[in-house]
Design an enzyme around this catalytic site. Structure first.
Site, PDB file in Angstrom:
ATOM      1  N   VAL A 203       0.975  -1.193  -0.039  1.00  0.00           N
ATOM      2  CA  VAL A 203      -0.093   0.031   0.012  1.00  0.00           C
ATOM      3  C   VAL A 203       0.869   1.337  -0.167  1.00  0.00           C
ATOM      4  CG1 VAL A 203      -1.871   1.144   1.314  1.00  0.00           C
ATOM      5  CG2 VAL A 203      -1.929  -1.247   1.194  1.00  0.00           C
ATOM      6  N   GLY A 204       2.206   1.230   0.636  1.00  0.00           N
ATOM      7  CA  GLY A 204       3.011   2.311   0.594  1.00  0.00           C
ATOM      8  C   GLY A 204       3.365   2.820  -0.967  1.00  0.00           C
ATOM      9  N   GLU A 221       5.888   4.749   6.766  1.00  0.00           N
ATOM     10  CA  GLU A 221       6.663   3.854   7.845  1.00  0.00           C
ATOM     11  C   GLU A 221       5.944   2.423   7.556  1.00  0.00           C
ATOM     12  OE1 GLU A 221       8.396   4.261  10.554  1.00  0.00           O
ATOM     13  OE2 GLU A 221       8.456   6.497  10.393  1.00  0.00           O
ATOM     14  N   CYS A 255       5.142  -4.395  13.681  1.00  0.00           N
ATOM     15  CA  CYS A 255       5.788  -3.927  12.610  1.00  0.00           C
ATOM     16  C   CYS A 255       7.478  -4.197  12.883  1.00  0.00           C
ATOM     17  CB  CYS A 255       5.883  -2.592  12.027  1.00  0.00           C
ATOM     18  SG  CYS A 255       6.227  -1.401  13.312  1.00  0.00           S
TER      19      CYS A 255
HETATM   20  P1  NAD Z   1      -2.232  -1.790   5.143  1.00  0.00           P
HETATM   21  O1  NAD Z   1      -1.205  -1.089   4.489  1.00  0.00           O
HETATM   22  O2  NAD Z   1      -3.187  -3.019   4.782  1.00  0.00           O
HETATM   23  O3  NAD Z   1      -3.308  -0.662   5.585  1.00  0.00           O
HETATM   24  C1  NAD Z   1      -2.679   0.717   6.415  1.00  0.00           C
HETATM   25  C2  NAD Z   1      -3.865   1.844   5.958  1.00  0.00           C
HETATM   26  O4  NAD Z   1      -3.927   1.843   4.412  1.00  0.00           O
HETATM   27  C3  NAD Z   1      -5.264   1.615   6.491  1.00  0.00           C
HETATM   28  O5  NAD Z   1      -5.759   2.718   6.941  1.00  0.00           O
HETATM   29  C4  NAD Z   1      -5.829   1.194   5.075  1.00  0.00           C
HETATM   30  O6  NAD Z   1      -7.514   1.461   5.414  1.00  0.00           O
HETATM   31  C5  NAD Z   1      -5.195   1.797   4.182  1.00  0.00           C
HETATM   32  N1  NAD Z   1      -5.494   1.235   2.757  1.00  0.00           N
HETATM   33  C6  NAD Z   1      -5.304  -0.253   2.727  1.00  0.00           C
HETATM   34  N2  NAD Z   1      -5.371  -0.412   1.483  1.00  0.00           N
HETATM   35  C7  NAD Z   1      -5.168   0.856   0.558  1.00  0.00           C
HETATM   36  C8  NAD Z   1      -5.300   1.187  -0.603  1.00  0.00           C
HETATM   37  N3  NAD Z   1      -5.301   0.313  -1.569  1.00  0.00           N
HETATM   38  N4  NAD Z   1      -5.128   2.470  -0.922  1.00  0.00           N
HETATM   39  C9  NAD Z   1      -5.115   3.585   0.103  1.00  0.00           C
HETATM   40  N5  NAD Z   1      -5.086   2.991   1.271  1.00  0.00           N
HETATM   41  C10 NAD Z   1      -4.929   1.917   1.813  1.00  0.00           C
HETATM   42  O7  NAD Z   1      -1.624  -2.147   6.410  1.00  0.00           O
HETATM   43  P2  NAD Z   1      -2.119  -2.930   7.983  1.00  0.00           P
HETATM   44  O8  NAD Z   1      -2.499  -4.295   7.469  1.00  0.00           O
HETATM   45  O9  NAD Z   1      -3.176  -1.900   8.469  1.00  0.00           O
HETATM   46  O10 NAD Z   1      -0.821  -2.962   8.670  1.00  0.00           O
HETATM   47  C11 NAD Z   1       0.134  -3.950   8.726  1.00  0.00           C
HETATM   48  C12 NAD Z   1       1.183  -3.307   8.009  1.00  0.00           C
HETATM   49  O11 NAD Z   1       1.768  -2.109   8.477  1.00  0.00           O
HETATM   50  C13 NAD Z   1       2.470  -4.358   8.081  1.00  0.00           C
HETATM   51  O12 NAD Z   1       3.157  -4.493   6.983  1.00  0.00           O
HETATM   52  C14 NAD Z   1       3.584  -3.722   9.386  1.00  0.00           C
HETATM   53  O13 NAD Z   1       4.739  -3.965   9.209  1.00  0.00           O
HETATM   54  C15 NAD Z   1       3.109  -2.303   8.946  1.00  0.00           C
HETATM   55  N6  NAD Z   1       3.310  -1.293   9.837  1.00  0.00           N
HETATM   56  C16 NAD Z   1       4.438  -0.487   9.826  1.00  0.00           C
HETATM   57  C17 NAD Z   1       4.702   0.218  11.201  1.00  0.00           C
HETATM   58  C18 NAD Z   1       5.814   1.253  11.064  1.00  0.00           C
HETATM   59  O14 NAD Z   1       5.766   1.841  11.957  1.00  0.00           O
HETATM   60  N7  NAD Z   1       6.823   1.087  10.274  1.00  0.00           N
HETATM   61  C19 NAD Z   1       3.792   0.344  12.063  1.00  0.00           C
HETATM   62  C20 NAD Z   1       2.788  -0.649  12.076  1.00  0.00           C
HETATM   63  C21 NAD Z   1       2.414  -1.312  10.945  1.00  0.00           C
END
Ligand code: NAD
Length: 475
Positions: A203-204, A221, A255
């Site tokens: 998603v990043g 992040e 994470c």
């Molecule tokens: P995710 O990427 O699925 O979702 C994160 C956010 O993005 C949510 O608010 C979601 O609604 C939004 N999102 C999802 N798909 C999207 C799209 N196609 N377009 C735009 N926005 C979208 O992540 P998650 O499942 O919520 O969290 C888990 C991941 O996050 C793991 O990879 C974990 O390592 C990482 N993480 C990183 C940190 C850090 O500080 N580096 C902290 C916590 C989690």
């Protein structure tokens, strides 16, 4: 009044909210130190006092999060972040004087941390409050207006955060938008001045590509596979105790959890036995009845982890501990797996759950090559008593952060930058680094008197060529 460049976004459901914040950005941007402290105090009070019990309740409903974990990994982190920011904000907001070269005699120079403007924070579900309010603290400290989009996976937490934000802030300063992916997609179309995203690398990439349209700066992040090396000089029992804690906290949905262990083959059995002992001590013989162990957030994530286990079983991996599942309560036992084939999905994807694979190595170089063949991790941990081994691992690998003889805790030191590198993230957060992420460093040169560089203005007679040469040589 609608600015002409904004008319493209009139149909966007968040256009009105965005416009209000855009109109308010300079008022908030020039807020004083005292005004920002006041806002941080109000947020602190909401988290620490007014809504503390509600936060625990919401997290219990969303993740069965044990109360002690909520206190330490959510409330303490946010309150700690606010206290830290309040201690240093005055210093960070000061203009930063720098030297001015002799060739610019007659001028002085400094730079300022000024607000970026209207910022978007998109947060994940695993520590919903901490990972939403943490960046918010930095954004407020830097004088921004903010729209927040939390994860839809933890609806009780998301609804409570919406209530807290509406209670504490006016919507032209900080607002929270609830919704699924579509809400993020719509928000990402708007010309924000900065996007702070916490979530998965996949998603990043979507966030970063949306940001290119407006050349919006991003902090990403992200996550990935964080390795843990245990060499043969390590204190095995101490390593096992810390790894069992770091891996099974929040049921592995962290994470910076140790994703997999790389261990010298001569100590593998001792390490497994020590892990068994600590799993039993922390979560009893029946972790499914333990009040200290959380659950998987959604059915989707439960099924994702279940298929990792099925894949490992189909490849004849050895389940040293755990492997039990219960779909109804979304329970996955603390699990330790050895003898995995390299193509097992547990060794390919970020696990983000309570399953710890163990991979053995014969010499440290092999472990380093194994790590470097994968994407750069968010965290890399090393357990060792050998200074040269520790030095070697740090020098020959890259990671967002590292703990030596511990794991996870680097996250909690606000003096340190937190964030990944490449696939595990772009930019840093926490403390000063979070303030910096939400600030534009504006360079300012003030001319006080006649500047000697004016001698070099056109017309360029031959004497000026000589002066230019002298400038290159002496200044
Ligand atoms: P995710 O990427 O699925 O979702 C994160 C956010 O993005 C949510 O608010 C979601 O609604 C939004 N999102 C999802 N798909 C999207 C799209 N196609 N377009 C735009 N926005 C979208 O992540 P998650 O499942 O919520 O969290 C888990 C991941 O996050 C793991 O990879 C974990 O390592 C990482 N993480 C990183 C940190 C850090 O500080 N580096 C902290 C916590 C989690």
């Amino acid at each position: 009044m609608i600015h002409s460049e904004m008319t493209d976004y009139r149909d966007n459901p968040y256009f009105n909210l965005f416009s209000k914040q855009k109109a308010n950005q300079y008022t908030i941007g020039k807020s004083t130190y005292n005004q920002r402290i006041k806002k941080l105090n109000v947020l602190q009070r909401a988290v620490e006092v007014t809504y503390r019990e509600h936060i625990k309740e919401a997290l219990q409903k969303d993740l069965s999060k044990p109360v002690v974990e909520t206190e330490l990994s959510e409330i303490y982190q946010i309150v700690g972040d606010i206290k830290f920011t309040k201690t240093y904000l005055h210093q960070w907001m000061r203009k930063q004087k720098v030297k001015t070269p002799l060739s610019m005699l007659g001028a002085s120079s400094y730079y300022l941390y000024e607000s970026k403007g209207v910022c978007l924070i998109i947060s994940p579900w695993n520590f919903p409050f901490n990972l939403t309010f943490g960046p918010l603290v930095s954004a407020i400290a830097a004088g921004n207006t903010v729209i927040i989009k939390p994860s839809e996976m933890t609806p009780h937490s998301s609804a409570l955060m919406a209530k807290i934000i509406a209670d504490v802030f006016k919507e032209d300063e900080v607002a929270l938008v609830e919704g699924e992916v579509e809400a993020s997609t719509q928000l990402l179309k708007l010309p924000f001045n900065h996007i702070f995203f916490t979530g998965s690398p996949n998603v990043g990439k979507i966030i970063m590509s949306a940001a290119t349209k407006h050349l919006t700066s991003v902090t990403l992040e992200l996550g990935g596979k964080s390795p843990t090396i245990i060499d043969k000089t390590a204190n095995i029992d101490m390593a096992a105790k810390k790894i069992v804690w770091g891996k099974y906290l929040n049921a592995g949905q962290i994470c910076v959890a140790p994703d997999y262990v790389l261990i010298d083959e001569s100590i593998e059995t001792d390490f497994i036995n020590a892990c068994k002992k600590w799993i039993k001590k922390f979560y009893s013989e029946q972790p499914e009845n333990s009040r200290s162990f959380a659950r998987i957030v959604t059915d989707k994530h439960f099924n994702r982890l279940k298929s990792h286990i099925e894949n490992a079983k189909s490849l004849n991996a050895k389940f040293e501990v755990g492997g039990e599942l219960d779909a109804e309560s979304k329970y996955i036992a603390p699990t330790l797996v050895s003898h995995l084939k390299e193509d097992a999905t547990l060794l390919q994807d970020e696990i983000f759950g309570p399953i710890l694979p163990i991979v053995t190595y014969k010499n440290l170089n092999e472990a380093i090559s194994y790590i470097n063949a994968k994407e750069r991790p968010l965290a890399l941990y090393i357990y060792s008593k050998s200074k040269s081994n520790i030095k070697k691992v740090i020098a020959h690998t890259r990671a967002g952060g590292t703990c030596i003889n511990n794991n996870v805790i680097h996250y909690a030191n606000h003096n340190l930058p937190f964030g990944g590198t490449n696939n595990s993230g772009i930019g840093k957060s926490h403390g000063f680094f979070g303030f910096e992420a939400f600030s534009n460093k504006r360079a300012i040169v003030k001319q006080h008197t006649f500047g000697i560089s004016e001698y070099l203005f056109p017309p360029y007679e031959s004497v000026k060529e000589k002066l230019a040469r002298l400038t290159v040589k002496w200044f």
